[in-house]
Scaffold this active site. Structure first.
Site, PDB file in Angstrom:
ATOM      1  N   HIS A 113       0.941  -1.188   0.156  1.00  0.00           N
ATOM      2  CA  HIS A 113       0.124   0.024   0.005  1.00  0.00           C
ATOM      3  C   HIS A 113       0.671   1.114   0.223  1.00  0.00           C
ATOM      4  O   HIS A 113       0.159   2.607  -0.803  1.00  0.00           O
ATOM      5  CB  HIS A 113      -1.378  -0.170   1.050  1.00  0.00           C
ATOM      6  CG  HIS A 113      -1.939  -0.991   1.749  1.00  0.00           C
ATOM      7  ND1 HIS A 113      -2.205  -2.775   1.543  1.00  0.00           N
ATOM      8  CD2 HIS A 113      -3.382  -0.864   0.562  1.00  0.00           C
ATOM      9  CE1 HIS A 113      -2.970  -3.150   1.364  1.00  0.00           C
ATOM     10  NE2 HIS A 113      -3.775  -2.204   0.478  1.00  0.00           N
ATOM     11  N   GLY A 114       2.336   1.393   0.279  1.00  0.00           N
ATOM     12  CA  GLY A 114       3.105   2.601   0.153  1.00  0.00           C
ATOM     13  C   GLY A 114       4.504   2.516   0.929  1.00  0.00           C
ATOM     14  O   GLY A 114       4.475   1.199   2.685  1.00  0.00           O
TER      15      GLY A 114
END
Length: 461
Positions: free
Chosen positions: A344-345
């Site tokens: 997700h990051g």
């Protein structure tokens, strides 16, 4: 002069704009999509023409979303197509294994460079290994999604679950397919490619469901998620200490439904758009806030990613660590959910998010026999009361971890909790309700939409 100005405006429609990428739901996308659909339905009379029409529009769509980096998309298709064939025809097991692992390294290497280089440099700086300045690296939108699609194709060939496709054109369509190239769902080649042998027929029921999905997706993403995010939630999470604990708590509840409406809304539009072309993609969400455990949540949330990681990361890890018994299983969960966070990051907050989820799952598995015994002793084993309690408890665990997911850094997340637990000030709620009536209304409508029974939803289509 007038004609040159008009021509320049016309040409600008086909140029990449860095600060205005083409995504679903924008007026420009609707313009392009209706033009594409007109050509697709009226001019593309054969299956081959339809395939080429989708390919050209998909490449154009990704160019409008990511600019020059559409070459990465093209590279991914060509590289993985030929490597897949090479893995299949290679008879020497050692050479076959080396080819496969090198291909995975190349795919992950490209992904890591664009998405994680600066995060890795930050880690080296924190460890005092050296002082590295962050690089100016543009992150091409959707790179994680199409990389995972390509890797699933190679893995399934390597595991002899499917044979490689013979057509580069058809494989390119699988990689380029514009409905899911930016934000999923992550389709499997073994499920998507056989559809290219059909005539892409679309029934009236398909059209009805597609329009319904697109409309619901637009409302979820642009009416609910974007509005409450821009006008309230972003402000709170930017500087939590400016707001009372009540406002921070409402922002926590609001963010849970915002991220659901944002992501599932985009997915709904993707499924609807694909259906209008005669393609069926994987379902990605299944009422995730009805989950009665964190494990059950990941069986309902971003299901295409969850199943991908389950099949291609967790199960191989579990098998490789089987000699460690329970500890090996826990380690496999820990690694898998660290990967979930990093997916997700590139941020420590996402790592913390993944680690917390892994802890919840390991704790739940470990204590399940004790909980089962406890429920049996008090006569509530399998009761609806326990189930409802588990759903409510799980939702609040998710809301808690969502703070780490949304906050810009660890300190900001702690500030949110600080305000909630030390500066709640519930007396401000009537004032908040008066000032942010639309926000509260949209948050409530988002939850009502989520918890609407599937039977009711099916009747509206």
């Amino acid at each position: 002069m007038f004609h040159w100005i008009e021509l320049d405006r016309l040409l600008s429609l086909f140029k990449y704009e860095q600060y205005d990428p083409l995504v679903f739901g924008t007026s420009f996308f609707l313009f392009y999509f209706f033009a594409f659909l007109f050509v697709y339905r009226l001019l593309a009379k054969t299956r081959d023409l339809k395939i080429w029409t989708i390919i050209f529009f998909s490449v154009f769509f990704y160019y409008k979303a990511a600019g020059i980096y559409f070459f990465l998309l093209v590279f991914s298709a060509i590289f993985n197509f030929y490597i897949g064939n090479r893995i299949f025809v290679t008879k020497n097991e050692l050479l076959r294994r080396i080819t496969f692992h090198l291909a995975i390294v190349v795919n992950l290497g490209v992904l890591v460079y664009f998405k994680y280089t600066n995060f890795l440099l930050q880690i080296l700086n924190d460890l005092n290994v050296g002082q590295f300045n962050p690089l100016s690296i543009f992150l091409p939108i959707g790179i994680s999604f199409y990389t995972f699609k390509a890797m699933s194709y190679l893995i399934e060939i390597y595991m002899e679950m499917m044979e490689p496709i013979k057509s580069l054109r058809n494989f390119s369509l699988f990689i380029f397919f514009f409905p899911n190239v930016l934000m999923g769902p992550i389709d499997r080649a073994s499920e998507f490619l056989p559809q290219l042998e059909s005539d892409f027929s679309v029934s009236k029921a398909d059209i009805s469901r597609a329009v319904f999905l697109i409309m619901v997706g637009l409302i979820k993403k642009h009416v609910i998620a974007d509005y409450i995010g821009l006008n309230f939630i972003d402000r709170v999470f930017e500087v939590p200490l400016r707001f009372t604990g009540t406002e921070n708590l409402i922002a926590m509840y609001g963010y849970s439904i915002q991220i659901y409406c944002d992501f599932s809304g985009y997915t709904d539009m993707a499924l609807g758009i694909a259906l209008l072309m005669g393609f069926k993609m994987r379902k990605n969400f299944n009422f995730p806030f009805l989950a009665n455990s964190i494990m059950n949540y990941w069986q309902r949330w971003h299901m295409s990613l969850s199943s991908w990681l389950l099949d291609y990361l967790f199960k191989p890890l579990q098998m490789g660590l089987r000699n460690f018994r329970g500890l090996g299983n826990a380690l496999a969960i820990l690694i898998t959910f660290t990967a979930v966070g990093l997916w997700h990051g590139a941020n420590w907050n996402f790592v913390i998010f993944g680690l917390i989820h892994s802890f919840f799952i390991i704790f739940s598995i470990t204590t399940k026999p004790l909980r089962t015994l406890f429920y049996e002793k008090i006569g509530l084993a399998g009761s609806k009361v326990v189930h409802v309690f588990q759903v409510i408890f799980t939702f609040h665990l998710l809301m808690f971890t969502g703070v780490f997911f949304r906050a810009a850094d660890y300190e900001t997340a702690l500030n949110v909790f600080h305000q909630v637990f030390t500066f709640l000030k519930p007396e401000v709620f009537p004032q908040f309700l008066e000032a942010y009536t639309i926000i509260i209304f949209l948050i409530v409508m988002g939850y009502i939409g989520h918890f609407t029974p599937q039977k009711v939803v099916d009747k509206t289509v």
